[in-house]
Enzyme design. Structure first.
Site, PDB file in Angstrom:
ATOM      1  N   TYR A   1      28.465   4.856 -19.688  1.00 36.72           N
ATOM      2  CA  TYR A   1      27.203   5.163 -20.364  1.00 36.72           C
ATOM      3  C   TYR A   1      25.996   5.184 -19.425  1.00 36.72           C
ATOM      4  O   TYR A   1      24.886   5.417 -19.877  1.00 36.72           O
ATOM      5  CB  TYR A   1      26.944   4.211 -21.528  1.00 36.72           C
ATOM      6  CG  TYR A   1      27.037   2.740 -21.221  1.00 36.72           C
ATOM      7  CD1 TYR A   1      26.010   2.080 -20.561  1.00 36.72           C
ATOM      8  CD2 TYR A   1      28.140   2.017 -21.632  1.00 36.72           C
ATOM      9  CE1 TYR A   1      26.097   0.729 -20.293  1.00 36.72           C
ATOM     10  CE2 TYR A   1      28.227   0.658 -21.380  1.00 36.72           C
ATOM     11  CZ  TYR A   1      27.204   0.016 -20.704  1.00 36.72           C
ATOM     12  OH  TYR A   1      27.297  -1.323 -20.447  1.00 36.72           O
ATOM     13  N   LYS A   2      26.198   4.964 -18.141  1.00 31.84           N
ATOM     14  CA  LYS A   2      25.085   5.013 -17.197  1.00 31.84           C
ATOM     15  C   LYS A   2      25.029   6.415 -16.575  1.00 31.84           C
ATOM     16  O   LYS A   2      24.638   7.383 -17.225  1.00 31.84           O
ATOM     17  CB  LYS A   2      25.238   3.918 -16.146  1.00 31.84           C
ATOM     18  CG  LYS A   2      25.259   2.505 -16.726  1.00 31.84           C
ATOM     19  CD  LYS A   2      25.324   1.468 -15.631  1.00 31.84           C
ATOM     20  CE  LYS A   2      25.623   0.076 -16.162  1.00 31.84           C
ATOM     21  NZ  LYS A   2      24.610  -0.441 -17.085  1.00 31.84           N
TER      22      LYS A   2
ATOM     23  N   PHE B   1      26.778  -8.949 -11.561  1.00 33.19           N
ATOM     24  CA  PHE B   1      26.360  -8.798 -12.947  1.00 33.19           C
ATOM     25  C   PHE B   1      26.923  -9.954 -13.759  1.00 33.19           C
ATOM     26  O   PHE B   1      28.099 -10.311 -13.623  1.00 33.19           O
ATOM     27  CB  PHE B   1      26.829  -7.465 -13.519  1.00 33.19           C
ATOM     28  CG  PHE B   1      26.210  -7.149 -14.851  1.00 33.19           C
ATOM     29  CD1 PHE B   1      24.911  -6.691 -14.927  1.00 33.19           C
ATOM     30  CD2 PHE B   1      26.921  -7.351 -16.021  1.00 33.19           C
ATOM     31  CE1 PHE B   1      24.321  -6.419 -16.155  1.00 33.19           C
ATOM     32  CE2 PHE B   1      26.337  -7.077 -17.255  1.00 33.19           C
ATOM     33  CZ  PHE B   1      25.034  -6.619 -17.315  1.00 33.19           C
TER      34      PHE B   1
ATOM     35  N   ASP C   1      33.889  -3.518  -9.512  1.00 34.42           N
ATOM     36  CA  ASP C   1      33.113  -3.111 -10.682  1.00 34.42           C
ATOM     37  C   ASP C   1      32.261  -1.909 -10.266  1.00 34.42           C
ATOM     38  O   ASP C   1      31.368  -2.028  -9.424  1.00 34.42           O
ATOM     39  CB  ASP C   1      32.239  -4.281 -11.138  1.00 34.42           C
ATOM     40  CG  ASP C   1      31.444  -3.964 -12.409  1.00 34.42           C
ATOM     41  OD1 ASP C   1      31.261  -2.778 -12.729  1.00 34.42           O
ATOM     42  OD2 ASP C   1      30.980  -4.921 -13.066  1.00 34.42           O
TER      43      ASP C   1
ATOM     44  N   ARG D   1      13.224  -2.096 -12.143  1.00 33.24           N
ATOM     45  CA  ARG D   1      14.302  -1.202 -11.695  1.00 33.24           C
ATOM     46  C   ARG D   1      13.953   0.236 -12.061  1.00 33.24           C
ATOM     47  O   ARG D   1      13.554   0.529 -13.186  1.00 33.24           O
ATOM     48  CB  ARG D   1      15.630  -1.557 -12.363  1.00 33.24           C
ATOM     49  CG  ARG D   1      16.246  -2.836 -11.923  1.00 33.24           C
ATOM     50  CD  ARG D   1      17.737  -2.879 -12.270  1.00 33.24           C
ATOM     51  NE  ARG D   1      18.039  -2.436 -13.635  1.00 33.24           N
ATOM     52  CZ  ARG D   1      19.259  -2.349 -14.137  1.00 33.24           C
ATOM     53  NH1 ARG D   1      20.306  -2.654 -13.395  1.00 33.24           N
ATOM     54  NH2 ARG D   1      19.462  -1.960 -15.387  1.00 33.24           N
TER      55      ARG D   1
END
Length: 416
Positions: free
Chosen positions: A226-227, A129, A201, A375
């Protein structure tokens, strides 16, 4: 499952299905973007109202003590840690993933400077990322001590890249673009064997795949809430530190909230013991409080069942897309192998952005990542087998009719 009726029957037998009612799901929406922003737990609005109207509105500053605001980052850290193979006092919910990467990277480099000062390489992967790579670059610029970033890719595999010049290795457990997953335990063991420390991560892993940080003998881990943990947009992230490293350094972002006695108002910084030293400034209590709503739902689920359903949803989605959309230029970039796959599935399409905008207009919400990546997140707590069937119906129709080929779908939004 070869018919929609088969999918409906599988949903009826799904042990996780009762948890779906604990989320706010807009009617007419198939939400396949929980890998980017999870949906709102039903208790979140009431919790926010309670914090704002009672704890802040009426109790005011007393709530730092009476409502437990001061202890909230550590208390939530213990609750989240139980989902990630961490023990009490090892994880804290605070700041952003990027800031926590900085903290962990600075800590790991300082440890290596003291023990193996000749190591000057920070190892990551080209497809990591971007914020992970940016933070490495910023750290190298800040230190000005001959550090360099080395990136593994198809031309430079991990086994070759991980030599005796590597100080720290920063990898994502699950890749944000492809959904490919590393074997944390074996990769960590290889790094340790070759003298490197590891930072993991977990942004696309926490709440989606089984994680055992202590079992894997990891050194540091960071991630967001938050995912798959459904903490809310921009909700605070987390950092975990193996106990063997906790006392080894002074946290580089030495803000007053990480002081051992913050209200002594001392001139000199003295770090708190344990994980509290990884805090920095005053905590964002409203957003921090909402994290707990998502964690409570996540803790109500059996992680083994979450993983089993995630893989089954992914298998079904891949199978149906390849069967129904074979005439279109879609290319699967997510591993089929269960041991190598996280909880989202990605396909390449030369008009990926336009296709995703057309899908969103039809109520199927996924997301797009450069270059050409569609995605689709598979979130077992609120997404089912019939949802997969219906999603592929929409995708097939959008592709067959070229519904994506309209001017309005070519206008790029700031956030994709």
């Amino acid at each position: 499952m070869t018919t929609r009726e088969d999918c409906v029957a599988a949903d009826r037998k799904d042990p996780l299905a009762p948890l779906k009612v604990r989320f706010e799901l807009p009617p007419g929406v198939l939400y396949m973007d929980g890998n980017s922003l999870g949906v709102m737990p039903k208790g979140a609005a009431a919790r926010a109202a309670g914090v704002i109207t009672q704890e802040w509105g009426k109790d005011l500053i007393r709530s730092w003590n009476t409502a437990g605001w001061f202890e909230l980052p550590v208390r939530l850290g213990d609750k989240l840690g139980s989902l990630l193979g961490a023990r009490e006092g090892e994880l804290v919910v605070t700041d952003t993933t990027s800031l926590n990467i900085f903290k962990a990277l600075a800590a790991a480099l300082r440890i290596q400077q003291q023990k193996q000062p000749s190591r000057r390489v920070i190892l990551s992967e080209r497809d990591n990322f971007p914020t992970d790579l940016y933070m490495i670059q910023g750290m190298i610029d800040l230190l000005e001590q001959g550090y360099e970033m080395r990136l593994i890719d198809a031309d430079l595999p991990l086994d070759k890249a991980l030599d005796d010049s590597v100080a720290v290795m920063l990898l994502s457990h699950v890749n944000y673009r492809s959904g490919q997953m590393h074997d944390m335990a074996s990769v960590t063991a290889l790094a340790h064997q070759r003298g490197a420390l590891t930072i993991w991560d977990l942004a696309h892993a926490a709440g989606a795949v089984p994680v055992d940080l202590n079992g894997a003998n990891a050194d540091f881990a960071v991630g967001c809430t938050y995912k798959y943990l459904n903490g809310g947009p921009g909700s605070p992230a987390f950092i975990w530190v193996a106990p063997r490293h906790t006392q080894d350094f002074w946290q580089p972002l030495s803000g007053w909230w990480g002081h051992t006695r913050p209200f002594d108002m001392a001139v000199a910084y003295e770090p708190a013991g344990g994980i509290r030293r990884y805090l920095c400034g005053t905590q964002p209590i409203v957003s921090l409080s909402l994290v707990e709503c998502g964690l409570d739902v996540a803790k109500a689920a059996d992680m083994a069942q979450v993983r089993e359903k995630s893989l089954a949803l992914g298998d079904l989605f891949i199978k149906l897309v390849e069967e129904r959309c074979a005439a279109h230029p879609l290319k699967l970039v997510t591993p089929r192998d269960h041991a190598l796959r996280g909880s989202h599935v990605s396909f390449l399409h030369p008009n990926g952005y336009e296709v995703m905008q057309a899908l969103i207009a039809r109520g199927l919400i996924g997301d797009y990542r450069e270059p050409e990546v569609l995605r689709f997140g598979l979130t077992p707590l609120y997404f089912g087998y019939a949802d997969v069937w219906d999603a592929v119906d929409i995708l097939t129709d959008v592709l067959d009719t070229r519904a994506w080929d309209k001017p309005e779908y070519q206008q790029r939004s700031t956030v994709t």
